[in-house]
Design a protein around this motif. Structure first.
Motif, PDB file in Angstrom:
ATOM      1  N   LEU B 230      25.031  28.676   9.038  1.00 59.34           N
ATOM      2  CA  LEU B 230      25.031  29.999   8.407  1.00 59.34           C
ATOM      3  C   LEU B 230      23.603  30.542   8.304  1.00 59.34           C
ATOM      4  O   LEU B 230      23.342  31.710   8.614  1.00 59.34           O
ATOM      5  CB  LEU B 230      25.643  29.909   7.009  1.00 59.34           C
ATOM      6  CG  LEU B 230      27.019  30.530   6.837  1.00 59.34           C
ATOM      7  CD1 LEU B 230      27.468  30.402   5.398  1.00 59.34           C
ATOM      8  CD2 LEU B 230      27.025  31.996   7.257  1.00 59.34           C
ATOM      9  N   LYS B 234      21.957  33.858  10.104  1.00 61.36           N
ATOM     10  CA  LYS B 234      21.280  34.939   9.357  1.00 61.36           C
ATOM     11  C   LYS B 234      19.961  35.285  10.018  1.00 61.36           C
ATOM     12  O   LYS B 234      19.529  36.431  10.005  1.00 61.36           O
ATOM     13  CB  LYS B 234      21.055  34.505   7.901  1.00 61.36           C
ATOM     14  CG  LYS B 234      22.340  34.576   7.099  1.00 61.36           C
ATOM     15  CD  LYS B 234      22.080  34.546   5.600  1.00 61.36           C
ATOM     16  CE  LYS B 234      23.417  34.718   4.868  1.00 61.36           C
ATOM     17  NZ  LYS B 234      23.375  34.286   3.490  1.00 61.36           N
ATOM     18  N   LEU B 258      32.771  32.295   3.693  1.00 58.45           N
ATOM     19  CA  LEU B 258      32.623  33.732   3.904  1.00 58.45           C
ATOM     20  C   LEU B 258      33.760  34.495   3.219  1.00 58.45           C
ATOM     21  O   LEU B 258      33.529  35.515   2.567  1.00 58.45           O
ATOM     22  CB  LEU B 258      32.608  34.051   5.403  1.00 58.45           C
ATOM     23  CG  LEU B 258      31.376  33.570   6.177  1.00 58.45           C
ATOM     24  CD1 LEU B 258      31.573  33.777   7.677  1.00 58.45           C
ATOM     25  CD2 LEU B 258      30.115  34.289   5.704  1.00 58.45           C
ATOM     26  N   LYS B 259      34.967  33.976   3.388  1.00 61.38           N
ATOM     27  CA  LYS B 259      36.110  34.667   2.771  1.00 61.38           C
ATOM     28  C   LYS B 259      35.977  34.677   1.253  1.00 61.38           C
ATOM     29  O   LYS B 259      36.192  35.694   0.601  1.00 61.38           O
ATOM     30  CB  LYS B 259      37.419  33.955   3.158  1.00 61.38           C
ATOM     31  CG  LYS B 259      37.937  34.400   4.518  1.00 61.38           C
ATOM     32  CD  LYS B 259      39.462  34.361   4.598  1.00 61.38           C
ATOM     33  CE  LYS B 259      39.944  32.921   4.684  1.00 61.38           C
ATOM     34  NZ  LYS B 259      41.327  32.844   5.199  1.00 61.38           N
ATOM     35  N   THR B 261      33.358  34.487  -0.561  1.00 58.90           N
ATOM     36  CA  THR B 261      32.236  35.277  -1.084  1.00 58.90           C
ATOM     37  C   THR B 261      32.251  36.693  -0.522  1.00 58.90           C
ATOM     38  O   THR B 261      31.285  37.435  -0.714  1.00 58.90           O
ATOM     39  CB  THR B 261      30.900  34.590  -0.735  1.00 58.90           C
ATOM     40  OG1 THR B 261      30.862  34.391   0.694  1.00 58.90           O
ATOM     41  CG2 THR B 261      30.782  33.251  -1.420  1.00 58.90           C
ATOM     42  N   ASN B 262      33.337  37.043   0.146  1.00 57.53           N
ATOM     43  CA  ASN B 262      33.450  38.391   0.726  1.00 57.53           C
ATOM     44  C   ASN B 262      32.281  38.758   1.623  1.00 57.53           C
ATOM     45  O   ASN B 262      31.780  39.875   1.609  1.00 57.53           O
ATOM     46  CB  ASN B 262      33.574  39.436  -0.391  1.00 57.53           C
ATOM     47  CG  ASN B 262      35.024  39.651  -0.751  1.00 57.53           C
ATOM     48  OD1 ASN B 262      35.882  39.671   0.132  1.00 57.53           O
ATOM     49  ND2 ASN B 262      35.287  39.775  -2.044  1.00 57.53           N
ATOM     50  N   GLN B 263      31.827  37.765   2.363  1.00 60.36           N
ATOM     51  CA  GLN B 263      30.744  38.025   3.301  1.00 60.36           C
ATOM     52  C   GLN B 263      31.296  38.013   4.716  1.00 60.36           C
ATOM     53  O   GLN B 263      32.374  37.492   4.986  1.00 60.36           O
ATOM     54  CB  GLN B 263      29.665  36.949   3.188  1.00 60.36           C
ATOM     55  CG  GLN B 263      28.876  36.972   1.917  1.00 60.36           C
ATOM     56  CD  GLN B 263      27.776  35.929   1.954  1.00 60.36           C
ATOM     57  OE1 GLN B 263      26.708  36.180   2.465  1.00 60.36           O
ATOM     58  NE2 GLN B 263      28.075  34.753   1.432  1.00 60.36           N
ATOM     59  N   SER B 264      30.513  38.580   5.620  1.00 57.39           N
ATOM     60  CA  SER B 264      30.880  38.474   7.025  1.00 57.39           C
ATOM     61  C   SER B 264      29.713  37.849   7.773  1.00 57.39           C
ATOM     62  O   SER B 264      28.619  37.693   7.234  1.00 57.39           O
ATOM     63  CB  SER B 264      31.214  39.851   7.594  1.00 57.39           C
ATOM     64  OG  SER B 264      30.062  40.657   7.530  1.00 57.39           O
ATOM     65  N   ILE B 265      29.950  37.488   8.997  1.00 57.10           N
ATOM     66  CA  ILE B 265      28.918  36.846   9.801  1.00 57.10           C
ATOM     67  C   ILE B 265      28.904  37.524  11.158  1.00 57.10           C
ATOM     68  O   ILE B 265      29.953  37.914  11.685  1.00 57.10           O
ATOM     69  CB  ILE B 265      29.224  35.327   9.944  1.00 57.10           C
ATOM     70  CG1 ILE B 265      28.119  34.597  10.707  1.00 57.10           C
ATOM     71  CG2 ILE B 265      30.563  35.106  10.629  1.00 57.10           C
ATOM     72  CD1 ILE B 265      28.396  33.117  10.888  1.00 57.10           C
TER      73      ILE B 265
END
Lengths: 354, 354
Positions: B230, B234, B258-259, B261-265
């Motif tokens: 990760l 970044k 990611l799911k 923490t509501n993040q995307s990659i």
């Protein structure tokens, strides 16, 4: 073809696998080579041209200052053929020449040819007449100022009669080095060599100082490179001494300087790599020489030989002629670390002799 | 020998052709490997040494902590032989080891061995006991601080019983991963494996948190590298996960984080590359695992096999033993991208077994 450990850790060369290596060829003439029968590193009467021709051939694949490749009377071609073959199969990241007193400058236009204003040294039987302090300091300065773009430096040499001056140097510094030095001959001319070394040693009898002794009995390559290598180690630049007993003598000089000045060296990034012919030579003892050092040293040889060829001139290597020079041992290590095979080197060297 | 696309774009590896690749080998022990019959990745009774020996052999060509190369009971040698062969034929630009909890440190002097103060994890049937938050953060931090001199990073692993901990991890995180995980056996010991995984899952029943689950059922390699990958993404550092279903589990962990923490990659610069043996394994489903990701992934395999050899120990690979490990899949991709042939790799691997 693999790298065999003589002393130290097998990690160091492995850590250099695939990394960028610069090759320095240090070139020097000593009038010692003019003594009849002392060396077979070159063409009789034109031995002084050997480093010049080695430099030209390594850089360009041609000998410009003479028509034929430097060869010994029996027709053993220079070990520079091996170094050139490696350079063609996997080029050194850079290639530079150090003029440490050449009679004839190589006809090279593009490669860096560092000129330190050094003249050929005298014959050690009457006195080499080297300004050893100044020359050593020039080596140190060059190491300090050199901008290193590579991961390591491979340091080779071409100095006819260099094993004779190396033997005299080691003995003058008090090392028990009798019978430990190699020769370009399979049957080394011990009588001539011994007489010359004895005369050299008696010439510096009474001299107390280390550098005074070197001035009498050594050669420019050894003295300059002792400074160069010490300087590179201070900068922690990984250095591979590409050679046999001459490079061991260089380390003995460094050892004596360190002892005299109460200094120590981190030799973690220092190694020597030679050929199988030197390592297995029954008439010399590279391991014994290196064991006289007070600091730990990484030392290796590469088990390359000419068993894959039928060329008679190359077969002579396996019979004990020539053995090492022009950084052949270090070049073979570089080949191993970059996936080059024994067969590739053999075929390439053969192609030079056609 | 070519790179075949499992998912995503065929451009990514091609874009890396001839570029500089660093190889990271992540090494870890989990006590799960001590369960009788769970793995054949190593020498019975000395399975814990496998990552140590793999690291030594990859770096130096020697196993220093034991006399013989890690081999399974039937005599299948470690896939590290493939990675070492590739490294010899076209060296990785750099080679570094990540100690993610080793019982025995590799005897290596020169290669970087990153120490994160991690101890081996527990057996998952009784609880892995990993500080998953801290370990994940250590991976992120390492990615942030790493000075990358290369064009891409190939990340391999050596973790005996790692497919068992990977399966338990994927199931604990709620993925329908039954029958999708590979094994070092051709006839995977499903009973033992299933019992251990069931016990692991019941051990974390009631745990709500993602990291709490990982603490119970995962291994250090997966948790640390989830953070590392990760972090590298970044920084937009191209990363090739060199492995099979374990590396897929690592991606599933990232997916879950990611799911949650509501993040995307941006997975544009992320790929996985494995072996043909994993891809074609009828008992697992790497593609199915990767299709469970919510982000697009580039995934490949290299169609290398041992059809060019007659060596019985190597032939076992083609019969479904061993399959992957020590980054073999990614190393084969690196070989493809640098002009190395199937024949060259086969001959070099054979030479290790002589």
């Amino acid at each position: 073809m693999t790298i065999k450990t003589i002393l130290g850790s097998s990690d160091l060369p492995e850590y250099l696998r695939g990394k960028k290596g610069a090759f320095f060829l240090s070139l020097s003439n000593t009038d010692t080579a003019k003594i009849e029968g002392i060396t077979q590193a070159g063409i009789p009467g034109m031995i002084h041209l050997t480093p010049t021709l080695d430099a030209e051939f390594l850089c360009t694949g041609e000998v410009k200052s003479l028509k034929n490749i430097a060869a010994t009377p029996k027709g053993v071609p220079t070990p520079g053929l091996i170094t050139r073959a490696v350079h063609m199969l996997h080029p050194f990241s850079s290639l530079a020449l150090l003029d440490l007193g050449l009679e004839v400058k190589p006809k090279i236009d593009y490669f860096p040819l560092y000129d330190f204003g050094v003249t050929p040294s005298g014959s050690i039987d009457t006195g080499a007449n080297i300004d050893a302090v100044e020359l050593f300091e020039k080596g140190m300065e060059f190491a300090e100022e050199y901008f290193c773009r590579n991961d390591y430096i491979i340091l080779g040499e071409s100095v006819p009669s260099g094993t004779t001056t190396a033997l005299a140097t080691a003995l003058a510094l008090g090392y028990n080095a009798h019978d430990k030095f190699s020769s370009s001959f399979s049957n080394a001319p011990t009588n001539t060599k011994q007489r010359v070394v004895d005369q050299a040693l008696s010439g510096c009898e009474g001299e107390e100082g280390l550098f005074e002794k070197l001035s009498h009995v050594s050669d420019n390559m050894l003295v300059f490179n002792a400074g160069l290598v010490l300087g590179l180690q201070k900068r922690k630049i990984t250095t591979v001494l590409a050679g046999g007993t001459q490079m061991a003598a260089l380390l003995l000089i460094i050892n004596s300087i360190l002892k005299q000045t109460n200094q120590s060296i981190s030799s973690h990034k220092l190694a020597l790599c030679t050929t199988k012919w030197v390592y297995e030579d029954p008439n010399s003892d590279i391991k014994g020489l290196l064991e006289m050092l007070d600091f730990p040293i990484n030392a290796y040889y590469v088990d390359f030989d000419f068993s894959l060829t039928h060329h008679p001139a190359l077969k002579l290597y396996d019979e004990g002629e020539a053995k090492e020079g022009v950084g052949a041992g270090g070049a073979l290590m570089y080949a191993c670390l970059n996936g080059i095979t024994k067969e590739q080197i053999t075929r390439r060297v053969e192609s030079f002799l056609q």
